[in-house]
Design an enzyme around this catalytic site. Structure first.
Site, PDB file in Angstrom:
ATOM      1  N   HIS A 279       0.818  -1.207   0.000  1.00 36.32           N
ATOM      2  CA  HIS A 279       0.000   0.000   0.000  1.00 36.32           C
ATOM      3  C   HIS A 279       0.856   1.263   0.000  1.00 36.32           C
ATOM      4  CE1 HIS A 279      -0.302  -0.120   4.724  1.00 36.32           C
ATOM      5  NE2 HIS A 279       0.929   0.012   4.297  1.00 36.32           N
ATOM      6  N   ASN A 280       0.350   2.281  -0.714  1.00 33.48           N
ATOM      7  CA  ASN A 280       0.985   3.597  -0.837  1.00 33.48           C
ATOM      8  C   ASN A 280       2.253   3.592  -1.685  1.00 33.48           C
ATOM      9  OD1 ASN A 280      -0.967   4.433   1.051  1.00 33.48           O
ATOM     10  ND2 ASN A 280       0.441   4.104   2.765  1.00 33.48           N
TER      11      ASN A 280
END
Length: 378
Positions: A279-280
């Site tokens: 994620h990110n």
């Protein structure tokens, strides 16, 4: 009791009339549709190569009906050479035309025309695509597909059997969605995307010409949780996945959605099969991530970064533009633009191989010293 009696019986399988395509005819017609024939001039134009007619007088109007490797190609087939080690195969090829770099143009046999290109592999890709283009999209929605409320599906798109589209999904022109695909509410898919069988997409925005191979998973929860005295407590993952134009995601690869900001895969990037993006994470343009590599959350890659097979990158680091991460590399800190690193922990290529050479010398010396002491004791 005999061992064989303890093993489960396996059903016998008998294969009848198995047909194998000859080596000189790539593209089994049961699976691939071949186009053509094409003349040499057209092939040169499609590939961007310079046409040099055969020395024995063959004309540029010769007709070609397929492609084949050097060792098995015939007169009506095109082949290519991009590596000096295969020059002996070039000398003996039966191909009627060969794609070569300028350095090898004078090595093409006299019976064959030369298609000379400074980027021979690109020229080969274009000619192969001329003979074997992607299958056409057959517009329409299969009767077994489930379409949610408020979906916008371009009439030129194809929705395969047992596909499920949630409410408010938008599907652009020429999109091909395979069988058993699951697309969550609100997902947007740009024009000319190809979504393979059993792909799952949620919380995602796809640009144009995105390809997701079978089994890819896009937009699932990121790996985020708080550690408490009672155990782990999941943190809501509120970001999206953004796949920019021309991205390709391999089979059974996963791209987690962001926690607070979006996970972004830059335009033209290619992810191999079995790749994990946390994620990110943010990948720049035209990055390459090879099979079984993993990129942890919030790590950023610049443009044209290469991450080789089974490499692992920890979170919250930055990899500079055009850096190259070697196979099985463990990257635990930032990598400068243009750097080549390998090993775990990652280090520059030259330093890594100096260390390897030093360890080999020490091991050899230890072995010799041990043999000497043993001889003295004897």
């Amino acid at each position: 009791m005999p061992t064989s009696l303890l093993l489960p019986r396996r059903p016998s399988i008998k294969v009848h009339s198995m047909t194998v395509t000859p080596d000189n005819v790539p593209g089994d017609p049961r699976f691939f549709t071949r186009h053509g024939p094409f003349g040499l001039e057209e092939l040169a134009q499609r590939s961007g190569a310079e046409l040099r007619p055969a020395a024995d007088g063959a004309t540029a109007t010769s007709s070609f009906d397929g492609i084949a490797p050097l060792q098995s190609a015939m007169r009506e087939q095109v082949s290519f050479l991009d590596n000096r080690r295969y020059l002996p195969l070039l000398a003996g090829t039966g191909a009627g035309a060969v794609i070569v770099a300028p350095a090898f143009a004078d090595k093409v046999p006299p019976h064959a025309a030369a298609l000379v290109s400074r980027t021979p592999y690109q020229a080969w890709a274009r000619i192969a695509a001329a003979f074997y283009p992607p299958p056409p999209v057959n517009p329409g929605i299969h009767p077994s597909a489930v379409i949610g409320a408020g979906c916008e599906i371009d009439p030129t798109a194809a929705i395969g059997a047992f596909a499920v589209l949630g409410d408010g999904v938008r599907v652009g022109a020429g999109v091909d969605i395979g069988t058993h695909v699951s697309i969550g509410p609100g997902v947007q898919i740009g024009a000319r995307c190809r979504i393979g069988a059993h792909v799952a997409i949620s919380h995602a925005l796809l640009g144009e010409r995105v390809t997701l191979l079978p089994g890819a998973r896009i937009g699932q929860d990121g790996f985020g949780f708080a550690v408490t005295p009672e155990g782990f407590e999941s943190v809501p993952q509120l970001g999206l996945v953004v796949l920019e134009d021309g991205v390709e995601i391999g089979a059974n690869s996963t791209v987690d959605r962001g926690s607070m900001r979006d996970t972004v895969i830059g335009a033209g990037s290619r992810l191999d099969n079995l790749v994990q993006i946390g994620h990110n994470a943010r990948l720049g343009r035209c990055c390459i991530v090879v099979s079984q590599a993993g990129i942890s959350g919030s790590t950023e890659l610049g443009d044209f970064v290469t991450v080789a097979a089974q490499a692992g990158l920890i979170g919250h680091i930055k990899i500079g533009t055009k850096a190259r991460i070697g196979a099985q590399c463990g990257v635990m800190s930032d990598v400068e633009a243009g750097a080549d690193v390998i090993g775990s922990p990652a280090m520059p290529f030259r330093e890594f191989f100096r260390n390897v050479a030093f360890l080999r010398r020490m091991a050899k010396k230890t072995t010799q010293d041990g043999a000497g002491e043993k001889a003295n004791r004897a």
